[in-house]
Design a protein around this motif. Structure first.
Motif, PDB file in Angstrom:
ATOM      1  N   ASP A 338       0.832  -1.209   0.000  1.00  0.00           N
ATOM      2  CA  ASP A 338       0.000   0.000   0.000  1.00  0.00           C
ATOM      3  C   ASP A 338       0.864   1.256   0.000  1.00  0.00           C
ATOM      4  O   ASP A 338       2.026   1.229   0.386  1.00  0.00           O
ATOM      5  CB  ASP A 338      -0.919   0.005   1.240  1.00  0.00           C
ATOM      6  CG  ASP A 338      -0.121  -0.055   2.527  1.00  0.00           C
ATOM      7  OD1 ASP A 338       0.903  -0.775   2.569  1.00  0.00           O
ATOM      8  OD2 ASP A 338      -0.487   0.630   3.498  1.00  0.00           O
ATOM      9  N   GLU A 339       0.262   2.350  -0.422  1.00  0.00           N
ATOM     10  CA  GLU A 339       0.783   3.703  -0.215  1.00  0.00           C
ATOM     11  C   GLU A 339       2.288   3.813  -0.492  1.00  0.00           C
ATOM     12  O   GLU A 339       3.061   4.192   0.377  1.00  0.00           O
ATOM     13  CB  GLU A 339       0.465   4.154   1.214  1.00  0.00           C
ATOM     14  CG  GLU A 339      -1.042   4.179   1.471  1.00  0.00           C
ATOM     15  CD  GLU A 339      -1.412   4.564   2.896  1.00  0.00           C
ATOM     16  OE1 GLU A 339      -2.395   5.289   3.068  1.00  0.00           O
ATOM     17  OE2 GLU A 339      -0.730   4.117   3.843  1.00  0.00           O
ATOM     18  N   TRP A 394      -2.361  -5.394  -0.207  1.00  0.00           N
ATOM     19  CA  TRP A 394      -3.432  -4.383  -0.184  1.00  0.00           C
ATOM     20  C   TRP A 394      -3.885  -4.078  -1.614  1.00  0.00           C
ATOM     21  O   TRP A 394      -3.175  -4.390  -2.579  1.00  0.00           O
ATOM     22  CB  TRP A 394      -2.940  -3.115   0.520  1.00  0.00           C
ATOM     23  CG  TRP A 394      -2.587  -3.349   1.966  1.00  0.00           C
ATOM     24  CD1 TRP A 394      -1.329  -3.372   2.497  1.00  0.00           C
ATOM     25  CD2 TRP A 394      -3.480  -3.606   3.062  1.00  0.00           C
ATOM     26  NE1 TRP A 394      -1.377  -3.617   3.842  1.00  0.00           N
ATOM     27  CE2 TRP A 394      -2.684  -3.762   4.227  1.00  0.00           C
ATOM     28  CE3 TRP A 394      -4.865  -3.717   3.186  1.00  0.00           C
ATOM     29  CZ2 TRP A 394      -3.239  -4.025   5.484  1.00  0.00           C
ATOM     30  CZ3 TRP A 394      -5.408  -3.978   4.437  1.00  0.00           C
ATOM     31  CH2 TRP A 394      -4.608  -4.122   5.569  1.00  0.00           C
ATOM     32  N   TRP A 411      -9.213  -2.390   0.908  1.00  0.00           N
ATOM     33  CA  TRP A 411      -9.319  -1.426   2.018  1.00  0.00           C
ATOM     34  C   TRP A 411      -9.866  -0.071   1.596  1.00  0.00           C
ATOM     35  O   TRP A 411     -10.428   0.629   2.418  1.00  0.00           O
ATOM     36  CB  TRP A 411      -7.988  -1.284   2.759  1.00  0.00           C
ATOM     37  CG  TRP A 411      -6.902  -0.495   2.084  1.00  0.00           C
ATOM     38  CD1 TRP A 411      -6.006  -0.952   1.174  1.00  0.00           C
ATOM     39  CD2 TRP A 411      -6.568   0.893   2.302  1.00  0.00           C
ATOM     40  NE1 TRP A 411      -5.136   0.044   0.792  1.00  0.00           N
ATOM     41  CE2 TRP A 411      -5.459   1.198   1.491  1.00  0.00           C
ATOM     42  CE3 TRP A 411      -7.093   1.906   3.120  1.00  0.00           C
ATOM     43  CZ2 TRP A 411      -4.871   2.450   1.441  1.00  0.00           C
ATOM     44  CZ3 TRP A 411      -6.497   3.158   3.086  1.00  0.00           C
ATOM     45  CH2 TRP A 411      -5.409   3.423   2.250  1.00  0.00           C
ATOM     46  N   TYR A 436     -12.405  -0.315   9.586  1.00  0.00           N
ATOM     47  CA  TYR A 436     -11.216   0.255  10.241  1.00  0.00           C
ATOM     48  C   TYR A 436     -11.594   0.639  11.673  1.00  0.00           C
ATOM     49  O   TYR A 436     -12.223   1.660  11.921  1.00  0.00           O
ATOM     50  CB  TYR A 436     -10.685   1.449   9.436  1.00  0.00           C
ATOM     51  CG  TYR A 436      -9.669   1.050   8.382  1.00  0.00           C
ATOM     52  CD1 TYR A 436      -9.721  -0.210   7.782  1.00  0.00           C
ATOM     53  CD2 TYR A 436      -8.642   1.910   7.982  1.00  0.00           C
ATOM     54  CE1 TYR A 436      -8.796  -0.591   6.822  1.00  0.00           C
ATOM     55  CE2 TYR A 436      -7.713   1.532   7.021  1.00  0.00           C
ATOM     56  CZ  TYR A 436      -7.799   0.282   6.440  1.00  0.00           C
ATOM     57  OH  TYR A 436      -6.882  -0.104   5.490  1.00  0.00           O
ATOM     58  N   TRP A 487      -5.359  -0.031  13.201  1.00  0.00           N
ATOM     59  CA  TRP A 487      -4.110   0.736  13.052  1.00  0.00           C
ATOM     60  C   TRP A 487      -3.892   1.509  14.336  1.00  0.00           C
ATOM     61  O   TRP A 487      -4.857   1.895  15.009  1.00  0.00           O
ATOM     62  CB  TRP A 487      -4.226   1.690  11.854  1.00  0.00           C
ATOM     63  CG  TRP A 487      -4.526   0.976  10.566  1.00  0.00           C
ATOM     64  CD1 TRP A 487      -5.732   0.905   9.930  1.00  0.00           C
ATOM     65  CD2 TRP A 487      -3.611   0.207   9.772  1.00  0.00           C
ATOM     66  NE1 TRP A 487      -5.621   0.147   8.794  1.00  0.00           N
ATOM     67  CE2 TRP A 487      -4.329  -0.288   8.669  1.00  0.00           C
ATOM     68  CE3 TRP A 487      -2.251  -0.096   9.886  1.00  0.00           C
ATOM     69  CZ2 TRP A 487      -3.744  -1.081   7.682  1.00  0.00           C
ATOM     70  CZ3 TRP A 487      -1.665  -0.888   8.906  1.00  0.00           C
ATOM     71  CH2 TRP A 487      -2.396  -1.366   7.829  1.00  0.00           C
TER      72      TRP A 487
HETATM   73  C1  ACM Z   1      -3.776   0.943   4.592  1.00  0.00           C
HETATM   74  O1  ACM Z   1      -4.695   1.366   5.314  1.00  0.00           O
HETATM   75  N1  ACM Z   1      -2.777   1.735   4.238  1.00  0.00           N
HETATM   76  C2  ACM Z   1      -3.772  -0.422   4.126  1.00  0.00           C
END
Ligand code: ACM
Ligand code: ZN
Length: 548
Positions: A338-339, A394, A411, A436, A487
């Motif tokens: 991801d990201e 992801w 996600w 989340y 998270w």
């Molecule tokens: C994510 O929330 N960056 C997977």
């Protein structure tokens, strides 16, 4: 005198309470598929009851231990266990006892039945995992008692159950904040209580590397520690307090065993090629610029990521994965994905050389750097396949031209998951709305602990349907299951973990177990009140919004 009289009354009331008929109640979360309760006499559980399991089956023996412990935890009654010789007759052994048995006729590998009559209780599963799930249901049916009663009555019932989804997960981010082995075990206890079977363990981040890798010791000497943490949301004020920690390989193995004893698979996540600042701070030569880099004090997405042009990057990833694979028996390894900003790759001569050599050309909304991540991911997946493992990543992977064999964790909502299923990828649904659990759980946030944002109420979680209406049956079968993620940028303490996941995990459990037609939010709230008694018995910190 008056005082004496009062205390006498109290004593009488307590002992009357202990003598009063205590009755089990099958209104549990998640609700089993069928619960056929009858008015026939029920089973009387007391300290003469034994939990009986087949001789010579270590898993079933452990199951018996768990059930004995749960009975004592819930009711104070101490029950023993014994093994049943292979030739013994079920009906005979079940007399006056709780028998745990395997039944190959049960179709689902995690399916189970519970049969309660005046004569005895039989919990059957196709596998020991199914029996364990039946044990969880029986455990949650028992009354929470502070005083030991003489008996607890289990009403006569026939319960038949199997989960809707094979993959029922929870993720914990132990990288933004480090949590102790004991806390991780408590999280696994919560997973077991809610009938789930996957623990996705997010182990690496920009803010900390949390798993010992013997070939790369600086990952934990340097990468596991940051010299401070931003106060609040990247406020520019740093607390200056060193934070960190890591799990030794022995501790990881201990966690894997603790989970496996509860039929829970631990899926490790090593997030690559982005979210790698802690690794780059340890081994700056793996970045495009060579650094220097620092384990991040702030939250967010950072431009410095692994260099795709250097063979040492692949040597590093393969070395890390070798050790990860040797610890975690899971069929899956989560490689994040991801990201990952393209900033450095776009400027790095080595990354651009790789793009040219691999003939990567921008196409269909994908930049050549997007395809560079695809090249990296396919190479890592090939390595995992050679080791007999499968890759999860992801949903950003969908834009990188990865192979269909990679499993996608959706996600950015549920849409990428639906798109992936249509393409033919297997999918785990963990949409940020509503899965989340770091998000707020009410819109009235003035008295809530600081959170990243959002608002995912218990009802939002409960109402989630993983299969989009336009998916054909052969596409829907690619949705392997559902997961919620915690998270931890703003979650630093165990009580706060509990607060974020309880009771939203209960709502998730019904999404994972129940067929849509069986879901009923109001009835769920009634069942949840009973589950909360178990949360309270454990002194877990529970969000109160739906109980007010
Ligand atoms: C994510 O929330 N960056 C997977
Ligand atoms: Zn580079």
């Amino acid at each position: 005198m008056k005082k004496h009289f009062l205390s006498l009354c109290m004593t009488c009331m307590l002992s009357m309470g202990a003598l009063m008929a205590q009755v089990a109640n099958y209104d549990v979360v998640p609700l089993p598929q069928t619960v056929n309760q009858s008015s026939a006499p029920g089973f009387v559980l007391n300290e003469n009851t034994k939990v009986v399991c087949p001789e010579g089956n270590a898993d079933m023996h452990r199951n018996a231990h768990f059930l004995c412990d749960y009975i004592t935890e819930m009711t104070q009654l101490k029950v023993g266990h014994q093994s049943m010789p292979a030739k013994a007759k079920v009906a005979q052994v079940a007399k006056g006892n709780i028998l745990l048995t395997l039944d190959p006729k049960i179709k689902n590998v995690e399916g189970y039945t519970i049969n309660v009559t005046a004569t005895g209780v039989v919990i059957s599963g196709q596998t020991p995992a199914g029996v364990f799930l039946g044990i969880q249901t029986l455990r949650k049916s028992l009354p929470v008692l502070k005083e030991k009663p003489q008996n607890v009555t289990l009403p006569a019932v026939n319960i038949v159950d199997e989960p809707r989804y094979a993959y029922r997960g929870m993720m914990l981010d132990c990288a933004r904040h480090f949590f102790t082995v004991d806390m991780v075990k408590e999280y696994i206890d919560l997973i077991a209580l809610h009938g789930m079977n996957r623990f996705h363990w997010h182990l690496t981040e920009d803010q900390g590397w949390r798993i010992e890798i013997k070939q790369y010791p600086r990952l934990t000497e340097v990468g596991a520690w940051r010299s401070g943490t931003t106060v609040g949301k990247n406020s520019g004020i740093d607390d200056g307090v060193r934070h960190g920690g890591f799990y030794t390989q022995d501790e990881c193995r201990e966690i894997v065993k603790y989970a496996a004893d509860r039929y829970i698979t631990v899926i490790p996540e090593i997030d690559m090629p982005g979210h790698m600042l802690a690794a780059l701070a340890s081994y700056p030569e793996l970045g495009c610029t060579g650094g220097p880099y620092e384990v991040s004090h702030n939250w967010g997405v950072f431009p410095d990521v692994l260099c795709m042009g250097k063979e040492d990057t692949f040597k590093f990833i393969e070395g890390v994965l070798d050790e990860v694979i040797s610890i975690f028996p899971s069929e899956y390894v989560h490689i994040g994905g991801d990201e990952c900003p393209r900033t450095r790759w776009a400027e790095c001569p080595l990354c651009q050389k790789r793009i040219a050599e691999e003939g990567l050309v921008a196409q269909e909304g994908r930049s050549k750097e997007d395809l560079l991540q695809g090249y990296f991911t396919r190479r890592v997946e090939k390595y995992l396949h050679e080791k007999g493992k499968k890759l999860i990543g992801w949903d950003e992977l969908l834009n990188c031209n990865v192979d269909l064999s990679s499993t996608i964790m959706s996600w950015h909502g549920a849409e990428p998951g639906a798109k992936a299923a249509k393409l033919g990828h297997d999918v785990i649904m963990s949409p940020n709305k509503p899965m989340y659990f770091d998000h707020y759980q009410t819109d009235n946030i003035s008295h809530e602990p600081l959170s990243i944002g959002g608002n995912e109420t218990v009802k939002d979680v409960y109402s989630f349907e993983p299969v989009a209406a336009d998916l054909a049956a052969d596409q829907a079968k690619h949705i392997l299951g559902v997961q919620a993620n915690l998270w931890t940028e703003y979650v630093a303490y165990p009580h706060h973990i509990e607060y974020q996941v309880l009771p939203r995990m209960a709502a998730l459990a019904e999404v994972q177990w129940l067929q849509p037609a069986k879901k009923d939010y109001d009835a769920f709230l009634g069942r949840l009140k009973r589950l909360k008694e178990i949360y309270d018995m454990h002194n877990w910190t529970v969000a109160q919004h739906v109980f007010r």
